[in-house]
Design a protein around this motif. Structure first.
Motif, PDB file in Angstrom:
ATOM      1  N   GLN A 210       0.828  -1.212   0.000  1.00 28.61           N
ATOM      2  CA  GLN A 210       0.000   0.000   0.000  1.00 28.61           C
ATOM      3  C   GLN A 210       0.863   1.263   0.000  1.00 28.61           C
ATOM      4  O   GLN A 210       0.551   2.240  -0.682  1.00 28.61           O
ATOM      5  CB  GLN A 210      -0.913  -0.006   1.218  1.00 28.61           C
ATOM      6  CG  GLN A 210      -1.838   1.196   1.321  1.00 28.61           C
ATOM      7  CD  GLN A 210      -2.607   1.210   2.627  1.00 28.61           C
ATOM      8  OE1 GLN A 210      -2.240   0.532   3.581  1.00 28.61           O
ATOM      9  NE2 GLN A 210      -3.678   1.978   2.676  1.00 28.61           N
ATOM     10  N   VAL A 219      -5.505  -0.314  -5.068  1.00 30.04           N
ATOM     11  CA  VAL A 219      -6.929  -0.655  -5.139  1.00 30.04           C
ATOM     12  C   VAL A 219      -7.184  -1.651  -6.265  1.00 30.04           C
ATOM     13  O   VAL A 219      -7.951  -2.608  -6.114  1.00 30.04           O
ATOM     14  CB  VAL A 219      -7.787   0.614  -5.328  1.00 30.04           C
ATOM     15  CG1 VAL A 219      -9.239   0.248  -5.615  1.00 30.04           C
ATOM     16  CG2 VAL A 219      -7.708   1.494  -4.086  1.00 30.04           C
ATOM     17  N   SER A 222      -6.146  -5.077  -5.166  1.00 31.24           N
ATOM     18  CA  SER A 222      -7.137  -5.658  -4.257  1.00 31.24           C
ATOM     19  C   SER A 222      -8.376  -6.139  -5.013  1.00 31.24           C
ATOM     20  O   SER A 222      -8.871  -7.247  -4.798  1.00 31.24           O
ATOM     21  CB  SER A 222      -7.537  -4.621  -3.200  1.00 31.24           C
ATOM     22  OG  SER A 222      -8.566  -5.118  -2.359  1.00 31.24           O
ATOM     23  N   THR A 259     -10.209  -2.885   0.945  1.00 28.31           N
ATOM     24  CA  THR A 259      -8.817  -3.292   0.806  1.00 28.31           C
ATOM     25  C   THR A 259      -8.274  -3.896   2.103  1.00 28.31           C
ATOM     26  O   THR A 259      -7.242  -4.565   2.084  1.00 28.31           O
ATOM     27  CB  THR A 259      -7.933  -2.098   0.413  1.00 28.31           C
ATOM     28  OG1 THR A 259      -8.109  -1.040   1.366  1.00 28.31           O
ATOM     29  CG2 THR A 259      -8.299  -1.584  -0.975  1.00 28.31           C
ATOM     30  N   ALA A 262      -7.814  -7.610   1.920  1.00 29.64           N
ATOM     31  CA  ALA A 262      -7.032  -8.074   0.769  1.00 29.64           C
ATOM     32  C   ALA A 262      -6.149  -9.274   1.122  1.00 29.64           C
ATOM     33  O   ALA A 262      -6.013 -10.205   0.316  1.00 29.64           O
ATOM     34  CB  ALA A 262      -6.185  -6.941   0.216  1.00 29.64           C
TER      35      ALA A 262
END
Length: 296
Positions: A210, A219, A222, A259, A262
């Motif tokens: 991230q 994003v 994910s 997320t 994830a």
């Protein structure tokens, strides 16, 4: 055989749940992968490290999310990220977890190539990712994996729409790209520091993912996990066996989820890839025995 999976060690008063999962044959999966996954689930790292790492991961992701809101272009370096990932995988991740991670790229690449080669009237070129050492990770491996998946879906469907074609059941399957071996040609480090289980490693690496990627890249990575359903649908349309969709847990790509989940969904993504790949392996083995394809 590993002592953990020896039926002679079964205690009816204290049954090992991972022995039960290993012996269960309801879900198709590569034998070496299954052993690695069950050992990983039963490791000390999973039992003792994972709860704390998960807590740290979620807190870190929260603050990184805020930081990225104010400084979206700070720390954006895929090269730095993948060097950190390669270093961490080599020095801290267990051999079983490394096997599961590296195998995933090989199996996933073969599944996409299978789809590309078994849809009539289209010419979609795939970009296989098959790392054989930790240096292979440094070449933006994880990021390219996500990009390849989205680009494949875009190219495939744009060509289908342009030519007015669809995906249909194939009587004569092309399975040349499906590997039947157990993928045991990589020797992973077994030093005293190589202890992290698969989920702990993913939870630990996710905040770095991230931090060093743009918001769009993170994003998209994910959300790509939910494309498991899309790839599974393509495959079942080719095989004519929709029942295989029941093995997919990452679903509904048009409705993205948080997320923060994830890491867990990434493990499910790996399992979905392994089961689908094993289905194709079994079909190929049946074909080699009988001379015909019977995708049942």
């Amino acid at each position: 055989m590993d002592n953990q999976f020896d039926i002679r060690n079964h205690d009816t008063r204290d049954p090992n749940p991972w022995l039960a999962m290993y012996l269960d044959s309801s879900i198709p999966i590569n034998t070496l992968t299954k052993q690695a996954l069950m050992r990983d689930n039963n490791s000390r790292s999973t039992r003792y490290f994972l709860p704390f790492i998960k807590f740290w991961s979620k807190i870190s992701m929260f603050f990184i999310h805020i930081f990225k809101f104010f400084f979206p272009k700070f720390f954006n370096s895929s090269k730095a990220l993948h060097r950190i990932l390669a270093w961490g995988l080599k020095r801290f991740v267990s051999p079983d977890a490394n096997l599961l991670i590296f195998r995933h790229f090989h199996a996933g690449s073969e599944i996409l190539e299978f789809i590309a080669k078994n849809v009539d009237g289209i010419q979609v070129t795939t970009s296989p990712l098959k790392p054989y050492d930790f240096d292979g990770v440094k070449d933006d491996l994880f990021l390219n994996h996500d990009l390849n998946l989205y680009n494949f879906v875009i190219k495939l469907n744009s060509e289908l729409k342009e030519k007015g074609l669809g995906i249909h059941k194939q009587k004569n399957l092309n399975l040349d790209m499906i590997s039947e071996n157990q993928f045991n040609h990589i020797q992973f480090p077994k030093k005293w520091t190589n202890v992290l289980d698969l989920r702990s490693a993913i939870e630990l690496f996710t905040p770095f993912y991230q931090l060093f990627l743009t918001a769009n890249d993170f994003v998209r990575a994910s959300n790509s996990l939910q494309l498991d359903e899309t790839v599974a649908i393509y495959t079942t349309q080719i095989l004519g066996t929709p029942g295989h969709l029941g093995l997919v847990n990452n679903k509904h790509p048009m409705v993205p989820t948080s997320t923060y989940t994830a890491a867990y969904r990434l493990v499910l993504h790996g399992l979905a890839t392994e089961t689908l790949h094993e289905i194709l392996v079994n079909i190929k083995l049946d074909k080699s025995k009988d001379g015909v394809v019977t995708p049942a």
